[in-house]
Design an enzyme around this catalytic site. Structure first.
Site, PDB file in Angstrom:
ATOM      1  N   ALA A  52      92.047  -4.381  -2.783  1.00 49.44           N
ATOM      2  CA  ALA A  52      91.509  -5.630  -2.264  1.00 49.44           C
ATOM      3  C   ALA A  52      90.178  -5.977  -2.928  1.00 49.44           C
ATOM      4  CB  ALA A  52      91.329  -5.548  -0.749  1.00 49.44           C
ATOM      5  N   ASN A  91      92.471   3.630  -0.151  1.00 53.43           N
ATOM      6  CA  ASN A  91      91.131   3.072  -0.079  1.00 53.43           C
ATOM      7  C   ASN A  91      91.037   2.020   1.026  1.00 53.43           C
ATOM      8  OD1 ASN A  91      88.640   1.921  -0.524  1.00 53.43           O
ATOM      9  ND2 ASN A  91      88.805   1.913  -2.738  1.00 53.43           N
ATOM     10  N   ASP A  92      91.696   0.884   0.830  1.00 52.10           N
ATOM     11  CA  ASP A  92      91.551  -0.202   1.794  1.00 52.10           C
ATOM     12  C   ASP A  92      92.047   0.167   3.187  1.00 52.10           C
ATOM     13  OD1 ASP A  92      90.530  -1.793  -0.222  1.00 52.10           O
ATOM     14  OD2 ASP A  92      92.524  -2.422  -0.868  1.00 52.10           O
ATOM     15  N   VAL A  93      93.079   1.030   3.275  1.00 53.89           N
ATOM     16  CA  VAL A  93      93.657   1.334   4.586  1.00 53.89           C
ATOM     17  C   VAL A  93      92.783   2.277   5.407  1.00 53.89           C
ATOM     18  CG1 VAL A  93      96.022   0.922   3.823  1.00 53.89           C
ATOM     19  CG2 VAL A  93      95.073   3.228   3.703  1.00 53.89           C
TER      20      VAL A  93
END
Lengths: 104, 470
Positions: B437, B396-398
């Site tokens: 995050a 997700n965050d990456v």
């Protein structure tokens, strides 16, 4: 001031070891590929388990009747061993997976 | 005679630590490096038990039964824990073992503090280097222990991110208080146990509050930092006993750990100070709540299978979600099936995918994915415009474009995988939950994006059988 100078003067050999080890530590791992970050961290974690040597000395020098010191020493020895054994075994498990790949 | 052998044993142990670390940074020699360091450690431990003599009376160590008992218990527990832990839970396991080392160092310093009065000459009190080394050992050992255990509990999901009002102020005050207390203890005429316990309590509280507000994506950095703290604490012990093996081992890990921490920060484009002071995710709630236009579009399994099967190039972006679902084997099966049908399949690995740098590589290696299929971020980013389908599995965050476009986002500036440059993106996701995050991801609302909801493993299994039946 005099105490500080005495302390530094009296421990010069150890201060040399510390300075050289700092640079060695930086040098030794600075080229590590990202894939090995996790095993390296785990391996380094096992190596600082060397603190167990201190725990053994504490335990070995405790008076056999001083139960507080014995108890603390025993706890420290157990914890230090956990750090050493757990650290090396976990690192080995991670690296075993890489090993399998290299052979194929 | 025995003393010389002991010192040679320590010398050999120190050399094996250096060699071990060196070999650990190369894939071909890593496993042997770990073994060599372990052999050096065992040598150092047994040499200490049988050869060590104290510097005053030259007695050998006593209480050997206790020592062997402790080692036996620690070995059994440590071995079982290390063998049983799942590969996905590796980061918290490292953190736990690290905490044990920190506690061990703290206890050594506490016991040595109690013996200060025996050795003191009486005239100049305890204002000397030895006392300082002991007290710093207590401080750093306790911080490392408490911090590591909190990190362990948080990664195990047994504790959430919490932040107190005025968190930074409280932390700075605690730190300053600990240093002032160390100064006060040293300025007394004799070693005061009560004050020492106050220092222990203060450092433990500081350790807890230090890690408590640090959330999600910054956790690997914190574990690595605590790792180097424990290294330093071990080195203080080595200084105390004039023990060269403890000294080199501790300092090596202290400095190597610090560099590793900096490397990790660089991979996430965060400064170390920021990680320590700012609470990640928590403080930027406003940015996280930003409204995102567009709508979510789902894709059926059959369509996904067709899309993948008739592509020339497929890129898989694995994330921690893939690991949690234990889907790495199924993922490998999909890769093999597609490759057999003439599709080129590669993996794009973000440096901090998973929960530690390199974590994803370990997990995929476990599933027999071959090395040359794993692309590092820079290489993968040059490739995306030629990719037909990107499969984002549990990441997700990456892949969150907010890192490039939204300066208010807590992950702004972190290098990401530019998956939206490819022709199609399929996101495998359990639900619309936010990433680690704790922020929204506008990629999911992108025109090229289709969502495939469900458990990563069962979705992949179904996809594999769909592809096979085409």
């Amino acid at each position: 001031m005099k105490e500080i100078l005495d302390f530094i003067g009296g421990n010069m050999d150890m201060i040399y070891i510390i300075i050289l080890s700092i640079f060695l530590g930086i040098e030794v791992i600075s080229n590590v590929p990202a894939i090995l970050h996790t095993p390296l961290m785990s391996g380094a974690n096992a190596i600082h388990g060397v603190v167990i040597i201190g725990a053994i000395i504490v335990m070995g020098e405790a008076e056999p009747t001083n139960y507080l010191a014995l108890g603390l020493g025993l706890t420290a020895v157990i914890m230090g061993t956990l750090n050493v054994v757990g650290g090396f075994v976990v690192t080995n498990r991670m690296l075993q997976m890489f090993q399998k790949k290299v052979k194929k | 005679m025995g003393q010389h052998i002991l010192h040679i044993a320590y010398l050999i142990a120190s050399i094996t630590f250096i060699l071990g670390l060196k070999m650990l940074s190369n894939p071909k020699t890593a496993k042997r490096g770990n073994m060599i360091a372990a052999v050096g450690m065992v040598l150092g431990i047994f040499a200490t038990i049988f050869l060590y003599r104290d510097s005053v009376h030259h007695h050998h160590l006593g209480n050997k039964l206790w020592i062997f008992g402790g080692i036996l218990i620690g070995t059994i527990i440590g071995w079982l824990m290390a063998m049983k832990v799942k590969m996905t839970a590796m980061p918290q396991m490292v953190s736990f073992f690290n905490g044990m080392g920190g506690a061990c160092a703290a206890i050594i310093s506490i016991v040595e503090f109690g013996r200060l009065n025996e050795n003191a000459t009486g005239l100049d009190g305890i204002m000397n280097g030895t006392t300082l080394v002991i007290l710093l050992g207590v401080l750093i050992g306790c911080v490392s222990f408490a911090g590591s255990i909190i990190a362990y509990l948080k990664l195990e999901g047994k504790m959430g991110d919490k932040s107190l009002p005025l968190q930074q102020f409280v932390n700075v005050t605690l730190m300053a208080g600990s240093i002032a207390l160390i100064w006060y203890i040293m300025s007394r005429e004799s070693a005061d146990q009560t004050l020492l316990y106050a220092l222990v309590a203060l450092s433990l509280v500081y350790g807890v509050l230090f890690v408590l507000p640090i959330g999600g994506a910054d956790m690997p950095v914190v574990i690595s930092l605590l790792n180097s703290f424990t290294g330093m604490a071990a080195a203080f012990g080595g200084f105390l006993y004039h023990n060269s093996a403890m000294l080199t081992g501790g300092i090596l890990v202290g400095s190597a750990g610090t560099i590793l921490t900096v490397l990790m920060c660089k991979a996430m484009n965060r400064s170390l100070l920021n990680v320590i002071l700012g609470s990640f995710g928590g403080g930027n709630a406003a940015a996280g709540e930003r409204e995102i236009g567009g709508s979510i579009r789902e894709i059926s399994l059959n369509d996904a299978a067709v899309l993948c099967n008739y592509s020339t190039k497929v890129m898989i972006v694995p994330g921690y979600g893939l690991a949690v679902a234990q889907a790495q084997h199924t993922c490998h099966e999909l890769e093999k099936t597609l490759t057999a049908n003439g599709v080129e399949v590669k993996y794009a690995i973000h440096p901090v995918a998973g929960r530690m740098p390199g974590h994803m590589n370990v997990l995929l290696a476990e599933a027999d994915v071959s090395y040359d299929k794993l692309l590092e971020m820079e290489v993968a980013n040059e490739d995306f415009d030629a990719v037909d389908v990107v499969l984002v599995i549990g990441a997700n965050d990456v892949v969150n474009p907010a890192a490039k476009t939204d300066p208010a986002s807590p992950i702004y500036g972190m290098p990401i995988l530019n998956v939206e440059e490819s022709k199609n993106v399929i996101v495998f996701k359990r639900g619309m939950a936010k990433g680690y995050a704790g922020i929204e991801n506008e990629l999911f609302y992108h025109d090229k994006t289709r969502m495939l909801f469900g458990d990563a493993k069962s979705s992949l299994e179904k996809l594999v059988s769909e592809v096979k039946s085409l």
